[in-house]
Each structure stands twice: as structure tokens, then as C-alpha cells.
Design an enzyme around this catalytic site. Sequence first.
Site, mmCIF file in Angstrom:
data_model
loop_
_atom_site.group_PDB
_atom_site.id
_atom_site.type_symbol
_atom_site.label_atom_id
_atom_site.label_comp_id
_atom_site.label_asym_id
_atom_site.label_seq_id
_atom_site.Cartn_x
_atom_site.Cartn_y
_atom_site.Cartn_z
ATOM 1 N N THR A 30 0.895 -1.036 -0.071
ATOM 2 C CA THR A 30 -0.069 -0.057 0.082
ATOM 3 C C THR A 30 0.923 1.305 -0.102
ATOM 4 O O THR A 30 0.473 2.083 -0.656
ATOM 5 C CB THR A 30 -0.904 0.041 1.167
ATOM 6 O OG1 THR A 30 -0.251 -0.222 2.438
ATOM 7 C CG2 THR A 30 -2.046 -1.028 0.870
ATOM 8 N N GLN A 105 1.291 -13.247 -1.239
ATOM 9 C CA GLN A 105 -0.147 -13.177 -1.677
ATOM 10 C C GLN A 105 -0.288 -11.901 -2.651
ATOM 11 O O GLN A 105 -1.131 -11.914 -3.314
ATOM 12 C CB GLN A 105 -0.871 -12.660 -0.449
ATOM 13 C CG GLN A 105 -1.181 -13.896 0.788
ATOM 14 C CD GLN A 105 -1.715 -13.403 1.723
ATOM 15 O OE1 GLN A 105 -1.355 -12.700 2.643
ATOM 16 N NE2 GLN A 105 -3.205 -13.682 1.893
ATOM 17 N N HIS A 125 -0.579 -16.318 -5.232
ATOM 18 C CA HIS A 125 -1.759 -15.800 -6.148
ATOM 19 C C HIS A 125 -1.381 -15.379 -7.468
ATOM 20 O O HIS A 125 -2.171 -14.779 -8.159
ATOM 21 C CB HIS A 125 -2.542 -14.566 -5.410
ATOM 22 C CG HIS A 125 -3.075 -15.086 -3.986
ATOM 23 N ND1 HIS A 125 -3.497 -14.051 -3.121
ATOM 24 C CD2 HIS A 125 -3.331 -16.304 -3.675
ATOM 25 C CE1 HIS A 125 -3.888 -14.739 -2.079
ATOM 26 N NE2 HIS A 125 -3.836 -16.046 -2.223
#
Length: 252
Positions: A30, A105, A125
Site C-alpha cells: 500500500t 499473496q 496468487h
Amino acid sequence: MTTGTVPDPLPDWLTSAERVTVLTGAGISTDSGIPDYRGPNGVWTRDPDAEKLVTLSYYVADPDIRRRAWLMRRDLQVGEVRPNAGHRALVELERQGRLRGLLTQNIDGLHQAAGSSPALVLELHGTVHEVECLSCRDRTTMADALARVDAGEADPACRRCGGILKSATISFGQVLDAEVIEAAAVAATDCDVFLAVGTSLTVHPAAGLTDLAAGAGARVVVVNAEPTPYDALADLVVREPIGTALPRLVAR
Ligand SMILES: [Zn+2]
């Protein structure tokens, strides 16, 4: 269990750990401007319809969903996305010779962009930097597919077999890559310290990997802004921002 800030000095079991397996989630990216899709302000939370773009059954059945998905992928490429201090701290951990494995992930490729060895990074993922044919499994680059979109192909098909192309990420309704998950399980089982960073540890396989590590006797460190189900069994829980906490946690 200690909860809060990075302890000073660090515990001996952390500074002396020779094999550290790291699991990272959306929280580490982020700071690089990549949205947490499932968080309180996430894209999918604000626009539930967006979830269809990453759900396999809708994607396969509906050419319009695929057309919108390609536009979304193109939009995600816009703007400079760079690794941040959290990613760089894990490169430092590898430089020290202590990184057993880096399980992520995230699909953004920022660990490799920061300098982590691709051989140590396991993308649970998948990756947004490649596309895969849903029929023949042929892999090509996202850049090549997006160039075709820019050239006017709304839904570029596989050049080998004509099948449907999709980003090489795990969509909802799609199974995880068994080889990747197995390698991640081995890395989780074979470490002194299991360091979970920026992940809520609520979804498979993240939660199971943490169980494996703890069950094999590893110390567990959780660095996450929000509480996780594993805080109680962790040896250390850090709530500080990842970009400032990680460099101090990997210091020797
Ligand atoms: Zn194909």
C-alpha cells in the site's frame, strides 16, 4: 507475546535466526500506491461489480467482462509503481543470507523489482506481469497482451490455440498452483522464524502456512496494522507501519 512497537533491543531469537521465512500480503504494497482490494476502502468494497472481473465463471462466460478486465489491467499499469522500504528490508534480509523463502499473496511483482531473488519468491496468487491461456496454459507477457489491446483487440485470444487469455493470477473460483503451495509449505516448515507482514492471516493458504510454521517450532512474528487470528500464538506482534518496522526487525 509482546504487542506494539519493535522492541529495542531485538530479542536474541530474532537476531540469531538463520532461516527466516517471510509471508507478505497487501499491506506491504500500500505504501507503493497499490490499493488493498479487499480492505475497508478497497476497490471491491466500493464497487462490488468489479469482483466479477476477477471471478473465473463470469470471465469465461462473458466477453464483455473480459473486455472490461483488459481495460482494468491497462489502467493498473498507468503510473509509476516502485518498491518501498518494506520490500527493500527483505532484500537486506536475503543479503544477510538469512532469507529461507519469501511467500507473497501479492501479484504486483514488487519483491522482484526491489531485488529479491526470483528463486526465493513464491507468488501464491500468481503475477499480473504475465498472461496465461485458459486452454493450453501458454504463458506470455502482460505487456504484449496490453499492446494488442492498445492496438484495438478488445479481448486478445491465445496466439497458439485461440483460447481465452487471462492474467496469470488466481481468480475467484480458480485453484491455487499446487507446486507453489507445496514449496511454500516446505519453506514454512523449515524456518527458525516465520515473519508475517501486512496480511490479515484470514484466508487460505496464509493461515495454514502460519499454522505449519508454528507447529514445526518456528517463532512467529506478525507485523500488521490490524489484529490477526494469530496474534495470540505469535512471539511478537508489531503494529507500527511496515516501512519503518521491517528495516529495524531485520537489523543485526
Ligand atoms: Zn492457448
